[in-house]
Scaffold this motif. Structure first.
Motif, PDB file in Angstrom:
ATOM      1  N   ASP A  79       0.833  -1.210   0.000  1.00  0.00           N
ATOM      2  CA  ASP A  79       0.000   0.000   0.000  1.00  0.00           C
ATOM      3  C   ASP A  79       0.865   1.256   0.000  1.00  0.00           C
ATOM      4  O   ASP A  79       0.793   2.073   0.926  1.00  0.00           O
ATOM      5  CB  ASP A  79      -0.950  -0.013   1.216  1.00  0.00           C
ATOM      6  CG  ASP A  79      -1.863   1.217   1.241  1.00  0.00           C
ATOM      7  OD1 ASP A  79      -2.107   1.813   0.168  1.00  0.00           O
ATOM      8  OD2 ASP A  79      -2.323   1.590   2.342  1.00  0.00           O
ATOM      9  N   HIS A 122      -1.696   0.182  11.930  1.00  0.00           N
ATOM     10  CA  HIS A 122      -1.408  -1.170  11.425  1.00  0.00           C
ATOM     11  C   HIS A 122       0.064  -1.260  11.048  1.00  0.00           C
ATOM     12  O   HIS A 122       0.706  -0.235  10.800  1.00  0.00           O
ATOM     13  CB  HIS A 122      -2.283  -1.481  10.214  1.00  0.00           C
ATOM     14  CG  HIS A 122      -2.346  -0.346   9.224  1.00  0.00           C
ATOM     15  ND1 HIS A 122      -3.368   0.583   9.216  1.00  0.00           N
ATOM     16  CD2 HIS A 122      -1.492   0.060   8.246  1.00  0.00           C
ATOM     17  CE1 HIS A 122      -3.157   1.475   8.269  1.00  0.00           C
ATOM     18  NE2 HIS A 122      -2.012   1.200   7.669  1.00  0.00           N
ATOM     19  N   ARG A 214       3.143  13.532  10.393  1.00  0.00           N
ATOM     20  CA  ARG A 214       1.759  13.404   9.934  1.00  0.00           C
ATOM     21  C   ARG A 214       1.341  12.002  10.393  1.00  0.00           C
ATOM     22  O   ARG A 214       2.037  11.009  10.139  1.00  0.00           O
ATOM     23  CB  ARG A 214       1.729  13.546   8.411  1.00  0.00           C
ATOM     24  CG  ARG A 214       0.374  13.321   7.760  1.00  0.00           C
ATOM     25  CD  ARG A 214       0.229  11.887   7.316  1.00  0.00           C
ATOM     26  NE  ARG A 214      -0.992  11.675   6.551  1.00  0.00           N
ATOM     27  CZ  ARG A 214      -1.454  10.483   6.225  1.00  0.00           C
ATOM     28  NH1 ARG A 214      -0.819   9.391   6.574  1.00  0.00           N
ATOM     29  NH2 ARG A 214      -2.568  10.372   5.534  1.00  0.00           N
ATOM     30  N   ASP A 216      -0.949   8.858  10.378  1.00  0.00           N
ATOM     31  CA  ASP A 216      -1.880   8.118   9.520  1.00  0.00           C
ATOM     32  C   ASP A 216      -3.022   7.535  10.352  1.00  0.00           C
ATOM     33  O   ASP A 216      -2.801   7.009  11.449  1.00  0.00           O
ATOM     34  CB  ASP A 216      -1.098   6.981   8.836  1.00  0.00           C
ATOM     35  CG  ASP A 216      -1.887   6.292   7.749  1.00  0.00           C
ATOM     36  OD1 ASP A 216      -2.261   6.968   6.773  1.00  0.00           O
ATOM     37  OD2 ASP A 216      -2.140   5.070   7.871  1.00  0.00           O
ATOM     38  N   HIS A 337      -2.443  12.393  -1.810  1.00  0.00           N
ATOM     39  CA  HIS A 337      -2.121  11.188  -2.570  1.00  0.00           C
ATOM     40  C   HIS A 337      -3.254  10.171  -2.565  1.00  0.00           C
ATOM     41  O   HIS A 337      -3.079   9.074  -3.083  1.00  0.00           O
ATOM     42  CB  HIS A 337      -0.845  10.569  -1.980  1.00  0.00           C
ATOM     43  CG  HIS A 337      -1.062  10.105  -0.563  1.00  0.00           C
ATOM     44  ND1 HIS A 337      -1.313  10.998   0.467  1.00  0.00           N
ATOM     45  CD2 HIS A 337      -1.113   8.874  -0.008  1.00  0.00           C
ATOM     46  CE1 HIS A 337      -1.506  10.317   1.586  1.00  0.00           C
ATOM     47  NE2 HIS A 337      -1.382   9.034   1.322  1.00  0.00           N
ATOM     48  N   ASP A 338      -4.384  10.511  -1.952  1.00  0.00           N
ATOM     49  CA  ASP A 338      -5.513   9.584  -1.888  1.00  0.00           C
ATOM     50  C   ASP A 338      -6.700  10.031  -2.736  1.00  0.00           C
ATOM     51  O   ASP A 338      -7.714   9.333  -2.785  1.00  0.00           O
ATOM     52  CB  ASP A 338      -6.000   9.450  -0.427  1.00  0.00           C
ATOM     53  CG  ASP A 338      -5.004   8.731   0.456  1.00  0.00           C
ATOM     54  OD1 ASP A 338      -4.258   7.869  -0.055  1.00  0.00           O
ATOM     55  OD2 ASP A 338      -4.950   9.036   1.666  1.00  0.00           O
ATOM     56  N   ARG A 405      -5.810   5.070  -6.703  1.00  0.00           N
ATOM     57  CA  ARG A 405      -5.134   6.344  -6.514  1.00  0.00           C
ATOM     58  C   ARG A 405      -3.848   6.513  -7.321  1.00  0.00           C
ATOM     59  O   ARG A 405      -3.128   7.498  -7.146  1.00  0.00           O
ATOM     60  CB  ARG A 405      -4.829   6.495  -5.005  1.00  0.00           C
ATOM     61  CG  ARG A 405      -6.090   6.414  -4.150  1.00  0.00           C
ATOM     62  CD  ARG A 405      -5.794   6.090  -2.697  1.00  0.00           C
ATOM     63  NE  ARG A 405      -5.233   4.751  -2.560  1.00  0.00           N
ATOM     64  CZ  ARG A 405      -4.874   4.196  -1.394  1.00  0.00           C
ATOM     65  NH1 ARG A 405      -5.035   4.861  -0.272  1.00  0.00           N
ATOM     66  NH2 ARG A 405      -4.358   2.974  -1.359  1.00  0.00           N
TER      67      ARG A 405
HETATM   68  C1  NOJ Z   1      -4.308   6.884   4.752  1.00  0.00           C
HETATM   69  C2  NOJ Z   1      -3.224   7.081   3.760  1.00  0.00           C
HETATM   70  O1  NOJ Z   1      -3.239   8.429   3.329  1.00  0.00           O
HETATM   71  C3  NOJ Z   1      -3.493   6.111   2.630  1.00  0.00           C
HETATM   72  O2  NOJ Z   1      -2.662   6.344   1.530  1.00  0.00           O
HETATM   73  C4  NOJ Z   1      -3.337   4.711   3.170  1.00  0.00           C
HETATM   74  O3  NOJ Z   1      -3.693   3.789   2.154  1.00  0.00           O
HETATM   75  C5  NOJ Z   1      -4.222   4.477   4.376  1.00  0.00           C
HETATM   76  N1  NOJ Z   1      -4.193   5.565   5.309  1.00  0.00           N
HETATM   77  C6  NOJ Z   1      -3.805   3.221   5.118  1.00  0.00           C
HETATM   78  O4  NOJ Z   1      -2.586   3.422   5.775  1.00  0.00           O
END
Ligand code: NOJ
Ligand code: CA
Length: 543
Positions: A79, A122, A214, A216, A337-338, A405
């Motif tokens: 990811d 995680h 930052r 997450d 980035h999402d 994304r």
């Molecule tokens: C938020 C992050 O911005 C995203 O890119 C990621 O896939 C998820 N959290 C899981 O960590």
């Protein structure tokens, strides 16, 4: 007018009663670096720390205050680096810890702060803890994740945000929880060993001079202790999670973690935390940045609003109210980035670009801090990434039904060369293909073009630095039809209005003030008014 030195206090210092008593992060413009796609220093087609280091002068020239680097850690690669296998190291693809220290030193010399990304909800399934937990159900490491005994059905109805059930089976038949991909097992924050290890990680990087993190999925970490079913299912179209997902997110215990992390940061003056809090209710989001918790939590409302004055006004007003209640600055976000790139979200082509320009002026006028995603300052659209090149688990796990994304994570175009200057000439192909015509967005071209998106950002950032009413002070927002006005008042009484025409006809704005900046050359000034064509914005210094 003020000088950069007047605007922010140096790390930790304060001069009561003057503008310099504002901690830097309250009004900072933070540039988000998608490390893998920013600049490739060694020619393997993957962005890295050496590449980023070589481009720091660009960020200083652009005029931002800080950078946030997406995860740089060794990772399982499931990811985009958000599946970390070692929290106190650098992925060899990106360099090593010494490279990161050198980057921080160079950034500091240029007056730029550096935030890292940290992922506490995680780990990767490759993390030694999870591997030990798989090997032995009775190991201490097994207690650091959420396992449930083997049974026909998963323990409850929880869904992964990336699609499908949030529970997968181990080879010996147990269930384990992953609210994202199966390669991202959720940690059990009720085990004290988890909290202890994360504090070690915070200190490890703070001791290397970084300015903060930052955070997450900061609204995650704890889950309902009884593992009760969620009342509803996840919807990617909502502003964020709400009561329908009450069992998996926003558990009250999480706030104590941020109080603890805040006290760690307090030992390192000038450092800060900004949380990713994807909750629908702005008041709930703001609670994460109460004075003893994180310094900021992102306001995603504008990122998720369509091109409408009412929607934008509601996003701005609700955030100013909610964050004002807890005394925190709003952390405005228009891209990351999402999410699909702004130009594409706002309609694509010339219209999308015009709107993205106008939206940038609106965001950069607002009091608080602003997060600018790498490439948004070039007006990059969402790239069309061929299916076989896509990497995002959202695309892969939905069998292509959800685009994912990748299109906003394509390498940066730096110059006119065939490889757009992302890697040195003759290097490997970039890890995601760059569209053929993207040299037209290149930094080198736009830097020479007085009408480019890049020039607009650069001018806006310089003006924001110079005018006390921009980026700090107080703001009110109003609409008249589809015309949005943000009125920004500095402590010294000076006023700048940002007017955005989000309608389909020309808007006439009465003003005898100075046009500081307009998003388009089509904006026209006459003696007593300014004419704004559709999809344009202007900054007016009113007398
Ligand atoms: C938020 C992050 O911005 C995203 O890119 C990621 O896939 C998820 N959290 C899981 O960590
Ligand atoms: Ca590289």
């Amino acid at each position: 007018m003020r000088s950069p030195a007047q605007r922010h206090a140096p790390a930790g210092a304060a001069a009561p009663g003057t503008r310099t008593d504002i901690p830097w992060w309250r009004t900072a413009v933070v540039y988000q670096v998608y490390l893998r796609s920013f600049a490739d220093g060694n020619g393997d087609g993957i962005g890295d720390l050496a590449g980023l280091r070589s481009r720091l002068p660009y960020l200083s020239w652009l005029g931002v205050d800080a950078l946030w680097i997406n995860p740089h850690y060794p990772s399982g690669g499931a990811d985009g680096g958000y599946d970390i296998s070692d929290y106190r190291a650098v992925d060899p693809e990106y360099g090593d810890v010494a490279d990161l220290e050198a980057l921080v030193a160079d950034a500091r010399a240029l007056g730029l702060r550096v935030l890292l990304d940290i992922v506490p909800n995680h780990t990767s399934d490759q993390h030694p803890w999870f591997q030990a937990a798989l090997a032995d159900p009775d190991s201490p490491e097994a207690g650091r994740y959420h396992f449930a005994p083997a049974s026909e059905e998963p323990p409850n109805n929880w869904q992964s945000l990336f699609g499908g059930p949030a529970w997968s089976r181990t080879p010996d038949g147990r269930w384990y929880l992953h609210l994202f991909a199966p390669e991202q097992p959720d940690l059990n924050w009720r085990d004290p060993a988890v909290a202890e290890d994360f504090e070690r990680t915070l200190r490890f990087w703070l001791d290397r001079g970084v300015d903060g993190f930052r955070v997450d999925v900061a609204y995650g970490l704890f889950k309902d202790p009884g593992l009760r079913d969620n009342p509803g299912s996840y919807s990617p179209t909502l502003f964020g999670h709400g009561p329908e997902q009450a069992m998996t997110w926003n558990q009250p215990e999480v706030h104590d973690v941020w109080r603890r992390w805040r006290s760690v940061c307090d030992e390192y003056p000038g450092t800060m935390l900004v949380g990713e809090v994807c909750l629908a209710d702005p008041e709930q989001v703001a609670l994460y940045s109460r004075p003893d918790e994180m310094h900021q939590s992102f306001c995603f409302r504008l990122l998720k609003s369509g091109w409408s004055a009412e929607a934008f006004a509601d996003g701005v007003r609700s955030a100013l109210d909610a964050f004002g209640t807890v005394g925190a600055p709003v952390s405005w976000v228009l891209g990351n980035h999402d999410k699909d790139r702004q130009v594409t979200r706002f309609g694509g082509g010339e219209v999308g670009e015009a709107r993205a320009r106008a939206a940038a002026l609106m965001m950069l006028s607002l009091p608080g801090s602003a997060y600018v995603y790498a490439g948004d300052e070039l007006g990059l659209p969402q790239a069309d990434v061929p299916a076989e090149a896509r990497r995002d688990p959202i695309f892969l796990r939905s069998g292509g039904a959800r685009a994912g994304r990748d299109g906003c994570r394509v390498p940066m175009p730096w110059n006119d060369s065939p490889g757009v200057g992302f890697s040195a000439a003759g290097a490997e192909q970039p890890w995601l293909p760059v569209p053929g015509e993207w040299n037209r967005f290149a930094v080198s071209r736009q830097a020479r073009d007085g009408g480019s998106v890049l020039t607009l950002y650069r001018r806006a950032l310089a003006l924001r630095e110079a005018h006390a009413a921009l980026g700090s002070g107080r703001a009110t927002v109003s609409t008249r039809g589809n015309v949005l006005t943000v009125r920004c008042t500095a402590d010294d009484g000076s006023v700048v209005r940002c007017v955005v025409n989000m309608g389909s006809g020309t808007a006439l704005v009465r003003s005898r003030g100075t046009v500081l900046l307009s998003s388009s050359t089509a904006v026209r000034r006459s003696a007593a008014s300014v004419a704004l064509p559709p999809d344009t914005a202007v900054w007016l210094a009113d007398r």
